[in-house]
Design a protein around this motif. Structure first.
Motif, mmCIF file in Angstrom:
data_model
loop_
_atom_site.group_PDB
_atom_site.id
_atom_site.type_symbol
_atom_site.label_atom_id
_atom_site.label_comp_id
_atom_site.label_asym_id
_atom_site.label_seq_id
_atom_site.Cartn_x
_atom_site.Cartn_y
_atom_site.Cartn_z
ATOM 1 N N ALA A 129 12.544 30.775 -11.264
ATOM 2 C CA ALA A 129 13.165 30.071 -12.389
ATOM 3 C C ALA A 129 13.968 28.868 -11.908
ATOM 4 O O ALA A 129 13.941 27.797 -12.523
ATOM 5 C CB ALA A 129 14.060 31.029 -13.169
ATOM 6 N N LEU A 130 14.669 29.033 -10.791
ATOM 7 C CA LEU A 130 15.473 27.923 -10.258
ATOM 8 C C LEU A 130 14.596 26.779 -9.767
ATOM 9 O O LEU A 130 14.926 25.601 -9.947
ATOM 10 C CB LEU A 130 16.366 28.432 -9.124
ATOM 11 N N ASP A 134 20.402 21.812 -11.045
ATOM 12 C CA ASP A 134 20.630 22.568 -9.809
ATOM 13 C C ASP A 134 21.261 23.923 -10.100
ATOM 14 O O ASP A 134 21.016 24.895 -9.393
ATOM 15 C CB ASP A 134 21.538 21.770 -8.866
ATOM 16 N N ASN A 135 22.105 23.974 -11.134
ATOM 17 C CA ASN A 135 22.746 25.219 -11.534
ATOM 18 C C ASN A 135 22.175 25.680 -12.864
ATOM 19 O O ASN A 135 21.973 24.863 -13.771
ATOM 20 C CB ASN A 135 24.262 25.014 -11.697
ATOM 21 N N GLY A 154 28.165 33.598 -15.437
ATOM 22 C CA GLY A 154 28.289 32.810 -14.214
ATOM 23 C C GLY A 154 27.118 31.858 -14.127
ATOM 24 O O GLY A 154 26.369 31.677 -15.086
ATOM 25 N N ALA A 155 26.957 31.243 -12.973
ATOM 26 C CA ALA A 155 25.846 30.314 -12.780
ATOM 27 C C ALA A 155 25.184 30.600 -11.439
ATOM 28 O O ALA A 155 25.790 31.196 -10.542
ATOM 29 C CB ALA A 155 26.327 28.870 -12.853
ATOM 30 N N LEU A 156 23.943 30.177 -11.333
ATOM 31 C CA LEU A 156 23.174 30.446 -10.128
ATOM 32 C C LEU A 156 22.502 29.158 -9.657
ATOM 33 O O LEU A 156 21.936 28.411 -10.458
ATOM 34 C CB LEU A 156 22.107 31.507 -10.407
ATOM 35 N N SER A 157 22.592 28.923 -8.359
ATOM 36 C CA SER A 157 21.916 27.794 -7.726
ATOM 37 C C SER A 157 21.089 28.327 -6.572
ATOM 38 O O SER A 157 21.263 29.461 -6.127
ATOM 39 C CB SER A 157 22.933 26.765 -7.209
ATOM 40 N N LEU A 158 20.199 27.500 -6.069
ATOM 41 C CA LEU A 158 19.377 27.931 -4.925
ATOM 42 C C LEU A 158 20.242 28.263 -3.719
ATOM 43 O O LEU A 158 19.969 29.224 -2.992
ATOM 44 C CB LEU A 158 18.362 26.845 -4.575
#
Length: 390
Positions: A342-343, A349-350, A362-366
Motif C-alpha cells: 500500500a505504501l 510518503d506518510n 497514527g501514520a505509517l511511512s516506508l
C-alpha cells in the motif's frame, strides 16, 4: 434508520472443566480465560484439544462439569439457556442454513423468536445482507442450494448478527471454503469487526487464520488447557515452549512480515487537527514539528485531508476545507506485507493508519515500516540465540 449496534461484552472463564462420562481425562481442564469486550479471541489447537467444547460451553450447548462462565458480568448458569443463546450469535462451518427456508427466513429466525414486528425484521434482513456484501433484491428470496459456499457463509454471519448480539461464536466457519474465498471472508470479518466491535470467540486449527484474525490467541493442548494466551505478535516472537513453536511451524522473517499486523508496531505521530481549529495556531504546530504538514480529522477522528504549511500561510480563522483529500488509509489490522504494498502505491510518503470505526491511530511511512521489520528480525535472532544457548 439503522439502530446503533450493540458492542461486545467481556467473557471470563473461571476454572472451567468438562468431563464426559467414560472418557477418562476431561475434555477441558480447569480452564481460565479472560476475553476483553470487543476483541476477537481465537482458540487455536489440534483436533481433540477442547476448542469447540470450550466454545459450546459459552452458550451452554454443553454444560460445564464445574467452574463458572461470566458473560458481561453475569454468570451464564443464572441465565435461561434459550435467552442466553438468542443473545449470542453462532456461526458454524458450511453455514448450517435451513435448506427449506429462503435467505430472508433464515436470517429472520431469532428476531421472530424475540417478537420483532414484520417491518423491523424485513428492514434488518436487508440491512444485514447489505452489510455482508449480498444485494437484498437478488438474495433475500433465494434458497441456500442456489448459493455458493462463500455466499452461504455470508448468510450464516448475517443470521448470527440478526438480533445484534454482543457475543459472536464462530466454529471453523471458513474451513470448508477455497483459499481465495476464505481469505476474502476473513478480510470482510475484520472490516465488520472494526465497525461492530463484537466480542468474538473464533475456533480454528489453522495457524495463519488465527494469526490474521486474532487480537489474542489461546493456544490449546490436550487435555483441554491453554499453553499460551497472548497477542499474535507475542506468540510469533516469543512462543511459550517447544509445543507452541512446533505448532506454529517455526518463525521466519518473511512469515513474521506476512502475519504481523500494523497495529502491533510503533507508528508515526504526525500533527493532526480539525476543520474548526484556528489556522494560525495549526500553522505554528506544523512549523514546530518540521515535517511541513498536518492531518485534518472529522468529529469522529476519521482522516479527511492533508494540510500543508503553504495551505495555511496568510489564512485567518478556522482551517476549514484547506488542504488535499487523504488518498487512502491503512487498517490497523493490515499485515506489514500488505502495508508495504500500500505504501509503495501511495501518493504520499506518510499514510494514515485507522483503527476501530476508521478512527486515526497514527501514520505509517516506508522508513517506519523498515525500522519495524528490522526490530522484528532482531527479536527473532535474539530468540534463536537464546534457544541455541539453552
Amino acid at each position: 434508520m439503522a439502530e446503533e449496534p450493540q458492542h461486545g461484552v467481556p467473557i471470563e472463564l473461571r476454572k472451567v472443566t468438562k468431563a464426559f462420562p467414560g472418557t477418562g481425562a476431561p475434555a477441558v481442564r480447569e480452564l481460565d480465560l479472560n476475553i476483553a469486550a470487543g476483541e476477537i479471541v481465537v482458540l487455536l489447537g489440534p483436533s481433540g484439544c477442547g476448542k469447540t467444547t470450550t466454545m459450546r460451553m459459552i452458550n451452554r450447548l454443553i454444560e460445564p462439569t464445574s467452574g463458572d462462565i461470566m458473560i458481561g458480568g453475569e454468570n451464564s448458569r443464572d441465565i435461561d439457556p434459550d435467552r442466553l443463546r438468542r443473545h449470542i450469535g453462532y456461526v458454524i462451518q458450511q453455514a448450517g442454513l435451513f435448506p427449506h427456508m429462503t435467505v430472508a427466513a433464515n436470517i429472520a429466525q431469532v428476531p421472530k423468536l424475540l417478537g420483532w414486528d414484520k417491518q423491523r425484521i424485513s428492514d434488518r434482513v436487508d440491512e444485514l445482507l447489505t452489510l455482508v456484501g449480498l444485494e437484498p433484491a437478488t438474495f433475500r428470496d433465494s434458497y441456500p442450494r442456489k448459493l455458493s459456499g462463500g455466499q452461504q457463509q455470508r448468510v450464516g454471519v448475517a443470521r448470527a448478527l440478526a438480533a445484534d448480539p454482543p457475543v459472536l461464536l464462530m466454529d471453523e466457519p471458513f474451513g470448508a471454503l477455497d483459499p481465495i474465498t476464505r481469505e476474502r471472508l476473513q478480510d470482510e470479518l475484520l472490516g465488520l469487526q472494526d465497525d461492530l466491535a463484537k466480542t468474538i470467540v473464533f475456533v480454528t486449527h489453522d495457524v495463519d487464520e488465527a494469526l490474521k484474525l486474532g487480537d489474542h490467541i489461546a493456544v490449546m493442548q490436550r487435555p483441554g488447557h491453554i499453553v499460551q494466551y497472548a497477542t499474535p505478535a507475542e506468540i510469533l516472537t516469543n512462543p511459550a515452549d517447544d509445543y507452541v513453536e512446533q505448532f506454529l511451524g517455526g518463525g521466519s522473517s518473511m512469515r513474521l512480515l506476512r502475519l504481523t499486523k500494523v497495529g502491533d508496531i510503533d507508528l508515526d505521530q504526525v500533527p493532526y487537527t480539525t476543520e474548526d481549529a484556528d489556522a494560525p495556531g495549526v500553522l505554528k504546530e506544523i512549523e514546530r514539528d518540521g515535517r511541513g504538514y498536518a492531518l485534518v480529522l472529522d468529529g469522529m477522528r476519521r482522516p479527511l485531508r492533508w494540510v500543508t504549511q503553504s495551505d495555511l500561510e496568510g489564512r485567518q480563522g478556522p482551517v476549514g476545507e484547506a488542504g488535499d483529500p487523504v488518498g487512502g488509509t491503512i487498517s490497523h489490522r493490515m499485515t506489514l506485507q500488505d502495508a508495504m504494498e500500500a505504501l509503495l502505491n501511495a501518493d504520499n510518503d506518510n499514510v494514515p493508519v485507522v483503527g476501530r470505526r476508521r478512527a486515526y491511530a497514527g501514520a505509517l511511512s516506508l522508513s517506519t515500516l523498515q525500522s519495524a521489520i528490522q526490530s522484528i528480525k532482531a527479536r527473532e535472532r535474539e530468540r534463536r540465540t537464546r534457544r541455541n544457548l539453552a
